[in-house]
Design an enzyme around this catalytic site. Structure first.
Site, PDB file in Angstrom:
ATOM      1  N   ARG A  78      -1.136  11.398  13.382  1.00 46.03           N
ATOM      2  CA  ARG A  78      -0.199  10.360  13.152  1.00 46.03           C
ATOM      3  C   ARG A  78       0.486   9.607  14.456  1.00 46.03           C
ATOM      4  O   ARG A  78       1.169   8.629  14.333  1.00 46.03           O
ATOM      5  CB  ARG A  78       0.846  10.706  12.292  1.00 46.03           C
ATOM      6  CG  ARG A  78       0.697  11.182  11.037  1.00 46.03           C
ATOM      7  CD  ARG A  78       1.511  11.194  10.106  1.00 46.03           C
ATOM      8  NE  ARG A  78       2.770  12.042  10.319  1.00 46.03           N
ATOM      9  CZ  ARG A  78       3.737  11.941   9.508  1.00 46.03           C
ATOM     10  NH1 ARG A  78       3.855  11.482   8.466  1.00 46.03           N
ATOM     11  NH2 ARG A  78       4.679  12.655   9.910  1.00 46.03           N
ATOM     12  N   ASP A  79       0.054   9.835  15.567  1.00 46.07           N
ATOM     13  CA  ASP A  79       0.390   9.076  16.792  1.00 46.07           C
ATOM     14  C   ASP A  79      -0.823   9.358  17.981  1.00 46.07           C
ATOM     15  O   ASP A  79      -0.548   9.258  19.327  1.00 46.07           O
ATOM     16  CB  ASP A  79       1.758   9.816  17.443  1.00 46.07           C
ATOM     17  CG  ASP A  79       2.304   8.926  18.299  1.00 46.07           C
ATOM     18  OD1 ASP A  79       2.345   7.643  18.215  1.00 46.07           O
ATOM     19  OD2 ASP A  79       2.990   9.270  19.256  1.00 46.07           O
ATOM     20  N   ILE A  80      -1.926   8.870  17.731  1.00 46.47           N
ATOM     21  CA  ILE A  80      -3.029   8.577  18.597  1.00 46.47           C
ATOM     22  C   ILE A  80      -2.842   7.391  19.536  1.00 46.47           C
ATOM     23  O   ILE A  80      -2.610   6.295  18.675  1.00 46.47           O
ATOM     24  CB  ILE A  80      -4.417   8.618  17.900  1.00 46.47           C
ATOM     25  CG1 ILE A  80      -4.750   9.900  17.168  1.00 46.47           C
ATOM     26  CG2 ILE A  80      -5.589   8.365  19.067  1.00 46.47           C
ATOM     27  CD1 ILE A  80      -4.941  11.123  18.128  1.00 46.47           C
ATOM     28  N   THR A 120       3.491   5.105  16.802  1.00 51.37           N
ATOM     29  CA  THR A 120       3.728   4.079  17.858  1.00 51.37           C
ATOM     30  C   THR A 120       3.297   2.681  17.282  1.00 51.37           C
ATOM     31  O   THR A 120       2.032   2.582  17.043  1.00 51.37           O
ATOM     32  CB  THR A 120       3.098   4.481  19.266  1.00 51.37           C
ATOM     33  OG1 THR A 120       3.563   5.793  19.720  1.00 51.37           O
ATOM     34  CG2 THR A 120       3.256   3.437  20.341  1.00 51.37           C
TER      35      THR A 120
END
Length: 159
Positions: A78-80, A120
């Protein structure tokens, strides 16, 4: 943390322990030592040349393998983003880091059990922002946005 501690793959940073300091309300994570910059921290001209030529190729080959490993264990990162992919330019290898907002997902019908708008903003998949739920494929969007930013120098939403 227990789900992440079990992840053992050459493209995933190894997490060893989690300690809490209740007096200072802090958590300390003990993880594998991998002393290389993330994809957004490349500083020297030599590193920039390597990243410009090899970086996208290495990221294109290795990050999806690491993500597939994580997804097979029903975990969505959920935040690559560039800051969460470390790059060893000399040996041309990556490590995916920062599973702080990752989530264990469950296979139910259409597999849309994640609802939280999190991650992000410049690398978020549209379905996260639209509401109605999403699944682990949002990591693939973020991977593509990261690759795009490495090649184009801007994120898809900035272009």
């Amino acid at each position: 943390f227990l789900n992440i501690k079990k992840l053992r793959n050459q493209y995933i940073i190894k997490y060893h322990a989690l300690y809490f300091d209740l007096r200072k309300v802090l958590a300390h994570v003990v993880m594998e030592y991998f002393p290389y910059p993330n994809l957004s921290e490349i500083k020297t001209l030599a590193e920039e040349v390597i990243v410009a030529t090899a970086g996208p190729q290495v990221h294109l080959r290795q990050t999806p393998v690491g993500l597939a490993f994580v997804h097979e264990r029903n975990i969505c990162h959920r935040d690559i983003k560039p800051e969460n992919v470390l790059f060893d330019a000399t040996n041309r290898r990556i490590k995916i880091i920062d599973f702080g907002i990752s989530k264990k997902f469950y296979q139910r019908g259409a597999r849309r059990d994640m609802l939280t708008i999190i991650g992000t903003s410049l690398y978020l998949a549209p379905e996260i922002l639209l509401g109605g739920g999403y699944d682990e494929r949002v990591d693939l969007w973020s991977f593509g946005a990261t690759l795009f930013s490495m090649i184009a120098g801007v994120t898809p939403f900035e272009s």
